[in-house]
Scaffold this active site. Structure first.
Site, short mmCIF file in Angstrom:
data_model
loop_
_atom_site.label_atom_id
_atom_site.label_comp_id
_atom_site.label_asym_id
_atom_site.label_seq_id
_atom_site.Cartn_x
_atom_site.Cartn_y
_atom_site.Cartn_z
N ASP A 184 -20.73 -48.75 7.74
CA ASP A 184 -21.57 -48.10 8.75
C ASP A 184 -22.07 -46.73 8.30
OD1 ASP A 184 -20.41 -49.71 11.51
OD2 ASP A 184 -19.09 -49.58 9.80
N PHE A 185 -21.41 -46.13 7.32
CA PHE A 185 -21.82 -44.79 6.88
C PHE A 185 -22.89 -44.85 5.79
CE2 PHE A 185 -17.02 -43.68 7.58
CZ PHE A 185 -17.16 -43.89 8.94
N HIS B 183 -19.02 -48.10 13.90
CA HIS B 183 -17.86 -48.40 13.05
C HIS B 183 -17.52 -49.89 13.04
CE1 HIS B 183 -17.21 -44.04 13.50
NE2 HIS B 183 -16.37 -44.10 12.50
N GLU C 175 -20.52 -38.14 0.82
CA GLU C 175 -20.74 -39.46 0.24
C GLU C 175 -21.86 -39.47 -0.79
OE1 GLU C 175 -20.20 -39.00 3.48
OE2 GLU C 175 -18.55 -40.32 4.05
N GLU D 165 -12.83 -41.24 0.13
CA GLU D 165 -12.13 -40.46 1.14
C GLU D 165 -10.81 -41.14 1.48
OE1 GLU D 165 -15.19 -40.54 4.08
OE2 GLU D 165 -16.49 -39.29 2.84
C1 LIG Z 1 -20.23 -39.77 7.12
C2 LIG Z 1 -18.83 -40.12 7.47
N1 LIG Z 1 -17.90 -40.17 6.50
C3 LIG Z 1 -16.63 -40.46 6.78
C4 LIG Z 1 -16.24 -40.72 8.07
C5 LIG Z 1 -14.80 -41.09 8.38
N2 LIG Z 1 -14.12 -39.96 9.02
C6 LIG Z 1 -14.05 -39.88 10.36
S1 LIG Z 1 -13.33 -38.46 10.87
C7 LIG Z 1 -13.11 -37.96 9.27
C8 LIG Z 1 -12.46 -36.64 8.98
C9 LIG Z 1 -13.23 -35.55 9.62
O1 LIG Z 1 -12.63 -34.33 9.33
P1 LIG Z 1 -13.10 -33.05 10.10
O2 LIG Z 1 -14.58 -32.93 10.02
O3 LIG Z 1 -12.30 -31.91 9.61
O4 LIG Z 1 -12.78 -33.36 11.64
P2 LIG Z 1 -11.35 -33.60 12.32
O5 LIG Z 1 -11.05 -35.06 12.25
O6 LIG Z 1 -10.38 -32.78 11.62
O7 LIG Z 1 -11.56 -33.19 13.74
C10 LIG Z 1 -13.60 -38.89 8.37
C11 LIG Z 1 -13.54 -38.76 6.91
C12 LIG Z 1 -17.24 -40.68 9.07
N3 LIG Z 1 -16.95 -40.96 10.34
N4 LIG Z 1 -18.50 -40.37 8.75
#
Ligand SMILES: Cc1ncc(C[n+]2csc(CCOP(=O)(O)OP(=O)(O)O)c2C)c(N)n1
Ligand SMILES: Cc1ncc(C[n+]2csc(CCOP(=O)(O)OP(=O)(O)O)c2C)c(N)n1
Ligand SMILES: [Mg+2]
Ligand SMILES: [Mg+2]
Lengths: 355, 340, 355, 340
Positions: free
Chosen positions: C107-108, C151, C82, C51
């Site tokens: 953490d994920f 995190h 993932e 990501e």
């Molecule tokens: C399982 C997991 N993978 C990756 C992340 C890292 N991460 C946090 S927010 C995010 C993007 C989320 O996108 P979206 O669901 O569209 O929400 P937005 O931030 O746009 O509100 C990512 C990849 C995470 N917190 N949890």
């Protein structure tokens, strides 16, 4: 979301703690079912959910007969969606219910661990104590019947390493009932790990202690209390679950040769009864950890650290009989080469006794 | 994009149809032999850990049409990933029967030298793999398809799983990713009505997983009646699509679990139990070919004998092979260096 | 599927092993990027997936600049899936590619652990050595900047407990490059855990050793070899990652008071350099494990067990400065109460020195 | 079952429409205050761990229409689960602003006594929760809905997540399970086009998540244009359905991430960056209400002042509150007994 006023906690207080076992004998599976059934009768907020827990009665008979007694509204089969249904349990617990959720094999934790360790285990802390998750996550562990690398693990070290969940591991019918009763009544999330080999299943090799005396009344075995299941003076075996039985077998055998083995059944990993560990180490000075989990970075190390940080001089000998760091092999010959068998335990005790 | 395909493909030759039956007979013969050997020495009583073949045993009898119809389209360089119930697919994909039987018997001669077992078959020769964790076999197919795509080959990857697996998260993640990247993958769902004791109506919110394909922008097809020729036709279209670089497809096949979920399963939960044998697809296909005039008694006898010979050889070879050396239990943890 | 003929292994053989550092200075992130870039240039089967690894360059700058050099076919952004994309990496590795897959925060792991521990780590064994999974799983670990309980974890104990994957944890730019090069060239799956606090990020508190000398040429730091980063005679600190720096700071400070601290940087957890652990214990007899992972059932215990099963008499003192078994708190004051800070390490060393 | 709803509900009263605007202004005022406080003391340079509010900060500016339109239908006994970007929803659901600000500032007065932080808000009073793990907030809503259903209440649970989350496995598992058991749940996807730096076109194989609803047998709707009244209308239907026991719905709302993914995000990956401010939904809705003759300058001034007072009070209260006692860092791990 609600903080369940501790009717349950009060009830727990009033239950007998480790009463005499009496003379009625059950196998571990029945003892476990009895604990669940009895708590379900008393508390309508308790329910059971998982794969094949209803008509099938649980692949390892953890829920046999409960569907008939409590119906499909409270004994609930799920799709193969562990993240969804374990998370459902968490959400229901947050709203004051007391779910018992079965993860069929602990080996499947990898598909749902986020719910378990980042949610079930952390919400109470993250909420600053405002939200409780009174849930039991029940799961089958262990190998010995050629189920291969993805269905034979114990993995209790993995769960015990991660904070916020209690972890209990009964080795016999009496503890199975008392720990399940305690787990259901606990306001904390409890991971309840039963070894397939201690359940007394008709279709699996049984050991003689998978049937034992169990009181009819409700009682608790306190979470966090180990038990000296055999007193001894020469060597201490610190162990749990099915390995307790192998250790007792070895102890009985070596007694005849004048080697006097103490066996400590940990019963809980979180909280760990460190006092009991230190006490047995202080008594014999020779400690063997027998653990069906992977050897490194797990329970056996924690026992060594617990003793040495208390007083390294206590130890004259420390050794481990664990699964070496290898995926559990399928072929019988290979699997029994890596399991903590009586033969391996015996060899370790002999060595310790002369160390 | 969701349609029901039950029509028989018009263009199968007699030889092709015979070959489909032959594969099905080979698979059934193998499974019957494993069934026999598995139970041979578990009594008195039934001790799952005992005997020449210990452990859980998920046999695929009844699901032969899926394997035969699917694998007829696959080349040895194509990849196939399966589940805890993998034998039919492994055989149809061309896995060496001795290696397969050896692994099931836990022998050093086995595909994984007895380390893996019947749910963990990894075969470089046929690019076959499987997983004992429901739905966790899907992702490997994406990676194999990705490697084929990057290497510029025409090979494709096929991921097979049960209808129960289609409610698990990886199903969704993999369909989305495969469609997004137009990976040469085919997703095949074997709907045998049951996930252990849970009927699909108690696990799946829609009557057909084929309708889920639209949520990923890929074609979705359901094949009814456990019909090997309909499977062949549906897979054929998906294979063409995948090899042409037009991306993945989803095919759900209504098939039959002829025996228990695993051996030892009394199936008390299964109301239709008594009628299950009537739905056996092999006699039905035999009859169909006979009725079409392309199968004689002699043909059938030959196929049966051939299959028996193959399977007997594999089973005898496995039984005669040495068991693994316990002193080598730690071999193969790592390629390089000793383990810690 | 193919067994990659060891062109890569041969290449590894020919690379220098821990050459002199020279004088060119990089931060850890750049050293890491350099290792990936260099290996990608030499081997077209290497690619990076995860990501935000492409245009963003990795949330913690593990892949900055690589998209520009190698294009979107080899530096690949993924959906938030993932399980799918780590599994994709496994499948590609099985077919002979050499994927570097980033799990953004360790953490994920709970959303994809099955692919990691039941597949990536076990396929080689289950296949009886017939199928290799030459993959790097790269992930950011650690706290200290108020990112909360989901995190801020390190969790290396969790990975190291489960067999079949190597686990490396660099603490500085030199090791970051050499260990990444070794990881990419390894035919085994390697989990590469970099602490956010050692990367030298512009937007996070830096410690002085997050910039250091790094050779321009390719080289390997062998997986499984610890390093004595400071010799000492009174007390041994066994540690890794960011805690190495806190430990060195404390060692420098206490040197002035005549307390002579040895610091062992483990660098790899699997394989664990047990000889180095035993050697330092034999030297000082006073061992402190400093570990940013949860205390119980993890690394600190494994160090105690390693020493005591070798010879319990080696130890005059054993203690631990770890994260106690609590979810990482958000508030700065609380978080720094549970992290292994220099202050906690210093107190532990003083105590050990007089024990 | 998939339709696009962009029509404005006809039956909103002037007071209701003003209330929607008021909520949006309150949220924006709060987020602007956190933005200011967050950056106030991170310089020179930018050190994420420094200052009165350390850590990652995901602000919701631009997404107010989702929160306002949704929460207008919810009762305090209804549950709402959100994500790493939770403030707008927490505020619209009625969370005490002092408790919210206190938690963001990491104070003992905070909702979680400073243990949780801005991604981990758990409020028994409003049945609000959130998760920092993408898509792992969905399951809690199932459980809350289950508890409400079993208790025989009319309450429902709403799970909100971003369009990025809709490609993660739990989305699929939860939609299936909710539909299967007819749980009173509404799934709301906030499509703000981005998952950090990854555009939805690079993450999602279909143009709208609403089409995925059909794969679960539930209604799916997409609301375009970040339109608060369209959100209100779409959610209204889903709420009626859920309260009536007719099961879940999926609503995707095309909204806007006005600021970076988190504070400190330079958004170099975002081509349309320059025009983003023009799409701010709050001035647009102000204009709409003015044009409709139901908003005066005085009304707006009053709302703005009211919101400022609320937010100032919360922020001042938080800043004045004590920081948690480090000696109590281990408090709250367990309800019962000390930790091991
Ligand atoms: C399982 C997991 N993978 C990756 C992340 C890292 N991460 C946090 S927010 C995010 C993007 C989320 O996108 P979206 O669901 O569209 O929400 P937005 O931030 O746009 O509100 C990512 C990849 C995470 N917190 N949890
Ligand atoms: C993640 C996971 N959950 C549960 C199981 C236990 N399990 C093994 S097979 C099975 C049923 C699978 O049903 P289906 O996908 O329909 O395949 P079938 O057995 O019908 O071939 C279950 C629940 C598992 N192996 N993995
Ligand atoms: Mg099935
Ligand atoms: Mg988004």
């Amino acid at each position: 979301m609600s903080i369940s006023t501790s009717a349950a906690a009060a009830a727990q207080m009033s239950l007998p703690v480790e009463p005499d076992a009496g003379s009625r004998r059950l196998n571990t599976a029945k003892a476990l079912q009895e604990a669940i059934g009895s708590q379900m009768e008393k508390d309508p907020s308790v329910f059971v959910m998982g794969e094949d827990v209803a008509a099938y009665g649980g692949i390892f008979s953890s829920t046999t007969g409960l569907l008939e007694r409590f119906g499909p509204e409270r004994i609930i089969d799920t799709p193969i969606s562990e993240t969804a249904f374990i998370g459902l349990g968490i959400g229901a617990a947050v709203e004051g219910m007391r779910p018992i959720v079965e993860l069929m094999f602990v080996d499947f934790f990898g598909v749902c661990m986020d719910q378990i360790y980042n949610h079930m285990a952390k919400i109470h802390y993250e909420s600053g104590g405002n939200v409780r998750v009174p849930m039991v996550l029940m799961t089958a562990v262990g190998g010995g019947y050629s189920d291969g690398a993805q269905h034979s693990q114990t993995l209790w070290g993995t769960f015990a390493h991660l904070p916020g969940m209690k972890v209990v591991v009964p080795s016999n019918p009496y503890d199975a009932k008392g720990l399940m009763t305690a787990a259901i009544q606990s306001d904390d999330p409890v991971v309840y790990m039963f070894h397939k080999g201690v359940m007394g299943l008709a279709w699996m090799a049984k050991n003689k202690r998978s049937i034992g005396a169990v009181p009819e009344e409700d009682y608790v075995v306190p979470i966090g209390k180990a038990k000296v299941v055999r007193e001894g003076t020469d060597v201490s075996i610190v162990t749990l679950s099915l390995s307790v039985h192998h250790s007792l077998d070895v102890a009985e055998k070596l007694e005849e040769e004048g080697i006097n083995v103490e066996v400590l059944d940990l019963r809980s990993l979180v909280p760990l009864d460190r006092e009991a560990v230190i006490a047995t180490a202080a008594k014999t000075g020779r400690v063997i950890v027998v653990d069906e989990d992977y050897q490194s970075f797990g329970l056996s190390g924690e026992i060594a650290a617990t003793i040495t940080e208390h007083d390294p001089a206590l130890l004259k000998h420390f050794s481990r009989v664990c699964v070496p760091d290898v995926p559990i092999p399928y072929a019988h010959e290979l699997e029994y080469a890596v399991l903590p068998t009586a033969a391996r335990i015996e060899a370790a005790v002999r060595k310790a006794a002369t160390a | 994009m969701t349609t029901e395909t039950t029509e028989v493909a018009k263009d199968l030759s007699a030889a092709q149809r015979q070959e489909l039956l032959r594969q099905m007979i080979l698979i059934r013969t193998f499974e019957a032999a494993i069934l026999r050997e598995y139970h041979a020495d578990k009594s008195p009583g039934f001790d799952i850990g005992k005997g020449l073949i210990p452990g859980e045993m998920h046999l695929s009898a009844g699901q032969e049409p899926v394997a035969a119809g699917l694998c007829a389209h696959l080349e040895s360089g194509d990849a196939l990933t399966a589940t805890h119930r993998p034998h039919h697919l492994a055989i149809a994909k061309g896995m060496n029967l001795r290696a397969l039987a050896g692994e099931i018997f836990g022998r050093e001669s086995g595909l994984g030298h007895g380390r893996g077992g019947h749910m963990h078959l990894f075969d470089p020769a046929t690019h076959f793999s499987c997983s004992g964790i429901v739905a966790e076999g899907f992702p490997a197919a994406l990676g194999q398809a990705f490697a084929f795509q990057r290497a510029g080959t025409r090979n494709i990857a096929v991921a097979v799983a049960g209808e129960g697996a289609a409610n698990a998260g990886p199903f969704h993640e993999c369909l989305n990713l495969a469609a997004l990247w137009k990976l040469p993958v085919i997703f095949v769902i074997e709907d045998n009505d049951w996930g252990i004791s849970v009927h699909r109506s108690a696990s799946t919110s829609v009557p057909s997983n084929a309708v889920r394909a639209a949520g990923y922008g890929m074609p979705g097809v359901r094949v009814e009646n456990n019909d090997v020729e309909a499977v062949h036709a549906a897979v054929g279209e998906a294979v063409v699509r995948a090899r042409a670089g037009n991306g993945p497809s989803l095919i759900e096949i209504h098939t039959l679990r002829l025996w228990g979920h695993f051996e030892g399963d009394a199936q008390g939960y299964r109301p239709e139990l008594a009628e299950v044998p009537d739905r056996d697809p092999i006699p039905a296909y035999e009859k169909q070919l006979r009725d079409a005039g392309i199968l004689t008694d002699a043909d059938l006898a030959e196929m049966t004998a051939w299959a028996g010979t193959q399977v007997d050889d594999a089973v005898e070879h496995a039984k005669a092979a040495p068991t693994p050396n316990p002193a080598e239990a730690l071999k193969y943890v790592f390629v390089e260096g000793a383990q810690s």
